[in-house]
Design a protein around this motif. Structure first.
Motif, PDB file in Angstrom:
ATOM      1  N   ARG A 177      35.292  35.087  36.232  1.00  0.00           N
ATOM      2  CA  ARG A 177      35.643  36.116  35.249  1.00  0.00           C
ATOM      3  C   ARG A 177      34.416  37.000  35.004  1.00  0.00           C
ATOM      4  N   VAL A 178      34.536  38.256  35.314  1.00  0.00           N
ATOM      5  CA  VAL A 178      33.415  39.182  35.183  1.00  0.00           C
ATOM      6  C   VAL A 178      33.896  40.424  34.447  1.00  0.00           C
TER       7      VAL A 178
ATOM      8  N   GLY B 248      32.626  30.448  35.729  1.00  0.00           N
ATOM      9  CA  GLY B 248      31.650  31.364  36.303  1.00  0.00           C
ATOM     10  C   GLY B 248      31.853  32.782  35.812  1.00  0.00           C
ATOM     11  N   MET B 249      30.754  33.388  35.336  1.00  0.00           N
ATOM     12  CA  MET B 249      30.779  34.771  34.881  1.00  0.00           C
ATOM     13  C   MET B 249      29.612  35.512  35.517  1.00  0.00           C
TER      14      MET B 249
ATOM     15  N   ILE C 200      38.620  37.825  38.434  1.00  0.00           N
ATOM     16  CA  ILE C 200      39.367  38.315  37.274  1.00  0.00           C
ATOM     17  C   ILE C 200      38.479  39.335  36.572  1.00  0.00           C
ATOM     18  N   ALA C 201      38.915  40.572  36.559  1.00  0.00           N
ATOM     19  CA  ALA C 201      38.167  41.624  35.867  1.00  0.00           C
ATOM     20  C   ALA C 201      38.496  41.549  34.378  1.00  0.00           C
ATOM     21  N   VAL C 202      37.514  41.189  33.589  1.00  0.00           N
ATOM     22  CA  VAL C 202      37.728  41.062  32.146  1.00  0.00           C
ATOM     23  C   VAL C 202      37.779  42.470  31.566  1.00  0.00           C
ATOM     24  N   SER C 203      38.978  42.871  31.163  1.00  0.00           N
ATOM     25  CA  SER C 203      39.212  44.268  30.770  1.00  0.00           C
ATOM     26  C   SER C 203      39.239  44.467  29.266  1.00  0.00           C
ATOM     27  N   LYS C 204      38.899  43.449  28.478  1.00  0.00           N
ATOM     28  CA  LYS C 204      38.845  43.642  27.031  1.00  0.00           C
ATOM     29  C   LYS C 204      37.792  44.692  26.697  1.00  0.00           C
ATOM     30  N   THR C 205      38.103  45.515  25.725  1.00  0.00           N
ATOM     31  CA  THR C 205      37.291  46.638  25.236  1.00  0.00           C
ATOM     32  C   THR C 205      37.266  47.821  26.205  1.00  0.00           C
ATOM     33  N   PHE C 206      37.868  47.685  27.408  1.00  0.00           N
ATOM     34  CA  PHE C 206      37.911  48.806  28.326  1.00  0.00           C
ATOM     35  C   PHE C 206      39.160  49.636  28.066  1.00  0.00           C
ATOM     36  N   PRO C 207      39.072  50.949  28.123  1.00  0.00           N
ATOM     37  CA  PRO C 207      40.258  51.786  27.943  1.00  0.00           C
ATOM     38  C   PRO C 207      41.163  51.740  29.157  1.00  0.00           C
ATOM     39  N   LEU C 208      42.340  52.303  28.985  1.00  0.00           N
ATOM     40  CA  LEU C 208      43.327  52.296  30.058  1.00  0.00           C
ATOM     41  C   LEU C 208      42.829  53.051  31.281  1.00  0.00           C
ATOM     42  N   ALA C 209      42.046  54.096  31.068  1.00  0.00           N
ATOM     43  CA  ALA C 209      41.533  54.868  32.210  1.00  0.00           C
ATOM     44  C   ALA C 209      40.632  54.017  33.099  1.00  0.00           C
ATOM     45  N   SER C 210      39.857  53.122  32.497  1.00  0.00           N
ATOM     46  CA  SER C 210      38.993  52.255  33.293  1.00  0.00           C
ATOM     47  C   SER C 210      39.812  51.266  34.113  1.00  0.00           C
ATOM     48  N   LEU C 211      40.898  50.772  33.543  1.00  0.00           N
ATOM     49  CA  LEU C 211      41.775  49.875  34.294  1.00  0.00           C
ATOM     50  C   LEU C 211      42.405  50.603  35.467  1.00  0.00           C
ATOM     51  N   GLN C 212      42.791  51.852  35.245  1.00  0.00           N
ATOM     52  CA  GLN C 212      43.384  52.622  36.338  1.00  0.00           C
ATOM     53  C   GLN C 212      42.372  52.830  37.453  1.00  0.00           C
ATOM     54  N   GLU C 213      41.129  53.077  37.098  1.00  0.00           N
ATOM     55  CA  GLU C 213      40.077  53.234  38.109  1.00  0.00           C
ATOM     56  C   GLU C 213      39.861  51.938  38.871  1.00  0.00           C
ATOM     57  N   ALA C 214      39.921  50.801  38.163  1.00  0.00           N
ATOM     58  CA  ALA C 214      39.773  49.510  38.838  1.00  0.00           C
ATOM     59  C   ALA C 214      40.955  49.240  39.768  1.00  0.00           C
ATOM     60  N   MET C 215      42.159  49.598  39.333  1.00  0.00           N
ATOM     61  CA  MET C 215      43.327  49.401  40.197  1.00  0.00           C
ATOM     62  C   MET C 215      43.248  50.274  41.437  1.00  0.00           C
ATOM     63  N   ASP C 216      42.751  51.482  41.285  1.00  0.00           N
ATOM     64  CA  ASP C 216      42.574  52.348  42.444  1.00  0.00           C
ATOM     65  C   ASP C 216      41.576  51.754  43.435  1.00  0.00           C
ATOM     66  N   ALA C 217      40.638  50.929  42.919  1.00  0.00           N
ATOM     67  CA  ALA C 217      39.650  50.279  43.787  1.00  0.00           C
ATOM     68  C   ALA C 217      40.179  48.973  44.378  1.00  0.00           C
TER      69      ALA C 217
ATOM     70  N   ARG D 260      43.872  41.702  39.199  1.00  0.00           N
ATOM     71  CA  ARG D 260      43.830  40.611  38.220  1.00  0.00           C
ATOM     72  C   ARG D 260      42.951  41.049  37.040  1.00  0.00           C
ATOM     73  N   PHE D 261      43.514  40.974  35.841  1.00  0.00           N
ATOM     74  CA  PHE D 261      42.792  41.415  34.654  1.00  0.00           C
ATOM     75  C   PHE D 261      42.880  40.346  33.568  1.00  0.00           C
ATOM     76  N   GLY D 262      41.764  40.142  32.884  1.00  0.00           N
ATOM     77  CA  GLY D 262      41.700  39.146  31.824  1.00  0.00           C
ATOM     78  C   GLY D 262      41.523  39.807  30.468  1.00  0.00           C
ATOM     79  N   GLU D 263      42.289  39.331  29.488  1.00  0.00           N
ATOM     80  CA  GLU D 263      42.236  39.870  28.132  1.00  0.00           C
ATOM     81  C   GLU D 263      42.048  38.732  27.143  1.00  0.00           C
ATOM     82  N   SER D 264      41.288  39.023  26.081  1.00  0.00           N
ATOM     83  CA  SER D 264      41.030  38.030  25.039  1.00  0.00           C
ATOM     84  C   SER D 264      41.684  38.372  23.718  1.00  0.00           C
ATOM     85  N   TYR D 265      41.967  39.660  23.489  1.00  0.00           N
ATOM     86  CA  TYR D 265      42.508  40.109  22.207  1.00  0.00           C
ATOM     87  C   TYR D 265      43.932  40.605  22.420  1.00  0.00           C
TER      88      TYR D 265
END
Length: 351
Positions: free
Chosen positions: A218-219, A201-202, A32-49, A53-58
């Motif tokens: 979760r990383v 596990g982190m 689970i890629a913890v995507s809190k505090t990451f902008p949308l562009a970073s998520l798009q880069e992760a999806m391209d890779a 699965r993305f984890g959010e806290s806020y």
């Protein structure tokens, strides 16, 4: 600093190596890629890779991302932060997994507010395995009762347990704590509950978690990014030393801002002290009491002098205390500027 794709490949390589080392089936542990505090562009880069699965806290930060990526197929959103009762409806409507259920009230609200056209909401019960007051989670003694109650709720599917142990350095100590979580899940399975997930596990302890049966790790900020933060801290230290040197040589300038603290003192003077100034001045000119504030004539002079001086002294002491207390909310802020300053946020690098 490595880009998102390189960071993901490093973390996945660690996961696969841990699976082979501890006899786990290849691919049995998901990231689970913890995507809190990451902008949308970073998520798009992760999806391209290849990450989906993305984890959010806020919640306030997560909802715009989810809405922006609604048309993206195969995305799986996990809510991993503490849950407030007034936030359960959007969580039930937008997430596929919730990892942080620790009381029956939250589970009931998620069950009632889960749209019937969506699949059952996958739940993990959070266990406060280290007994930390600063963390959410049910206790081991209350876990069985909570699990049985949640398991009966409609539109929910109880999948397993989640835990965030207190950080420890040694691998054996990390593994011992995760072994307690695994044992709790085995006890629930023996009690008749069908569970298949251990979310634990982190970045610092994912190998120990995998050794004890973790199926979801979760990383977020990887060690590569933390090294960038350490470089940022080194730059901050260098800038501080340079500032101290300039200060000794008198090569710095200070600027004062009228912030909330100073405004507070000005307002307090106007409304509390200014009306008492005529009383205080009667110590030097008794006629001022009659000319400035007529109602004061009926009051004893000694008491007026005493009250005015007491209030004035209290105000002076309050200002001095506030100025020298760095923890108070209202204070004078002094900013020293001398050349470039590093960005002190730990999750960003200074260019």
């Amino acid at each position: 600093m490595a880009n998102i794709k390189q960071q993901l490949s490093i973390v996945i390589a660690r996961i696969r190596a841990a699976e082979a080392r501890f006899g786990r089936q290849p691919g049995s542990v998901a990231l689970i890629a913890v995507s809190k505090t990451f902008p949308l562009a970073s998520l798009q880069e992760a999806m391209d890779a290849g990450q989906h699965r993305f984890g959010e806290s806020y919640l306030q930060e997560a909802l715009p991302k989810i809405e922006a990526l609604t048309t993206t197929p195969n995305l799986e959103w996990h809510f991993i932060g503490p849950i407030q009762s007034n936030k359960t409806r959007p969580i039930a409507q937008h997430f596929a997994w919730v990892h942080s259920v620790d009381r029956i009230k939250i589970a009931q609200r998620l069950s009632e507010q889960r749209p019937p056209e969506l699949p059952p909401l996958n739940l993990c019960l959070q266990v406060n395995i280290s007994g930390e007051n600063s963390k959410s989670g049910t206790t081991a003694d209350e876990l069985l009762e909570l699990a049985r109650a949640v398991n009966t709720l409609p539109r929910l599917k109880l999948r397993g347990l989640m835990a965030i142990p207190a950080p420890v350095e040694h691998f054996d100590a990390q593994r011992a704590v995760f072994a307690q979580v695994r044992q709790l899940q085995e006890n629930l399975i023996h009690a008749g509950l069908a569970l298949d997930t251990l979310s634990m596990g982190m970045s610092d302890d994912l190998e120990a978690a995998i050794a004890e049966g973790a199926t979801l790790v979760r990383v977020g900020r990887s060690k590569i990014q933390r090294r960038g933060a350490e470089e940022n801290q080194n730059l901050t230290t260098q800038a501080t030393k340079a500032h101290n040197g300039n200060r000794e040589q008198g090569q710095y300038r200070e600027s004062w801002t009228i912030d909330g603290g100073k405004r507070f003192h000005m307002i307090s003077f106007v409304f509390l002290i200014a009306p008492l100034c005529p009383l205080w001045l009667t110590r030097f000119s008794p006629r001022l009491c009659v000319s400035a504030t007529a109602p004061c004539v009926a009051l004893p002079r000694a008491s007026m002098h005493s009250s005015a001086l007491d209030f004035f002294g209290f105000w002076i002491i309050f200002i001095r205390t506030t100025q020298h207390n760095e923890n108070t909310k209202h204070q004078f802020h002094r900013w020293r500027q001398y050349g470039p300053q590093p960005d002190r946020r730990p999750d960003r690098r200074w260019p």
